[in-house]
Write a protein that holds these residues in place. Structure first.
Motif, short mmCIF file in Angstrom:
data_model
loop_
_atom_site.label_atom_id
_atom_site.label_comp_id
_atom_site.label_asym_id
_atom_site.label_seq_id
_atom_site.Cartn_x
_atom_site.Cartn_y
_atom_site.Cartn_z
N ILE A 93 44.77 -52.46 66.70
CA ILE A 93 44.02 -53.35 65.80
C ILE A 93 44.80 -53.60 64.52
N SER A 94 45.40 -52.56 63.95
CA SER A 94 46.19 -52.73 62.73
C SER A 94 47.40 -53.63 62.99
N ARG A 95 48.04 -53.42 64.11
CA ARG A 95 49.20 -54.24 64.47
C ARG A 95 48.79 -55.69 64.64
N PHE A 96 47.63 -55.92 65.29
CA PHE A 96 47.13 -57.28 65.47
C PHE A 96 46.90 -57.97 64.13
N PHE A 97 46.18 -57.28 63.23
CA PHE A 97 45.90 -57.88 61.92
C PHE A 97 47.18 -58.13 61.13
N SER A 103 50.75 -66.31 65.53
CA SER A 103 50.39 -64.89 65.56
C SER A 103 50.06 -64.41 66.96
N PHE A 104 49.44 -65.24 67.78
CA PHE A 104 49.08 -64.83 69.14
C PHE A 104 50.31 -64.64 70.01
N GLY A 141 50.18 -61.91 58.78
CA GLY A 141 51.57 -62.10 58.38
C GLY A 141 52.11 -63.44 58.84
N ALA A 142 51.82 -63.80 60.09
CA ALA A 142 52.28 -65.09 60.62
C ALA A 142 51.58 -66.26 59.92
N GLY A 175 47.95 -68.61 73.37
CA GLY A 175 48.43 -69.15 72.11
C GLY A 175 49.38 -70.33 72.33
N PHE A 176 50.28 -70.18 73.31
CA PHE A 176 51.18 -71.30 73.63
C PHE A 176 50.40 -72.49 74.17
N GLU A 177 49.38 -72.23 75.00
CA GLU A 177 48.55 -73.32 75.53
C GLU A 177 47.81 -74.03 74.41
#
Length: 125
Positions: free
Chosen positions: A29-33, A57-58, A38-39, A111-113
């Motif tokens: 979860i921390s890495r995701f946030f 970010s995705f 960040g992105a 995310g790419f879609e």
């Protein structure tokens, strides 16, 4: 690099993965946030296109072999100093890598879609 990844996974006690459940969840979860905000902040300040700001970010979520290499280094250093911490770190990062390589890859594809970066032929396959 393959040798380091194999060395990380080979001695892994799979009970460590289940024992590090809460810490693995906190790490993921921390890495995701961190990746998400960040992105978004970075692409906002660099005036990137809207699709980059919304969806970059995705695409950053899958774990890389680099994190496993650094984990292997940390485990080898900590094995002599604090073996219980070494096992704990090894279990947490290995579990997060497995989870991220399953779930985050699907999220990255979405995310790419959503950004319109995959053509219709690739989406259907």
């Amino acid at each position: 690099m393959v040798v380091v990844i194999l060395n990380l996974g080979a001695p892994l006690d799979y009970h460590l993965i289940f024992g590090a459940g809460l810490f693995t969840a906190v790490y993921i979860i921390s890495r995701f946030f961190g990746k998400y905000f960040g992105a978004r902040i970075g692409s906002f300040y660099t005036k990137a296109p809207t699709t980059v700001t919304k969806y970059l970010s995705f695409t950053l979520l899958p774990h890389s072999g680099v994190s496993l290499v650094f984990t292997g280094i940390a485990v080898s250093v900590l094995t002599g100093l604090a073996p219980e911490c070494a096992q704990f770190i090894q279990g947490t990062i290995a579990a997060a890598a497995v989870i991220n390589e399953i779930i985050a890859v699907m999220i990255a594809k979405k995310g790419f879609e959503w950004a319109g970066e995959l053509n219709a032929n690739l989406i259907s396959s």
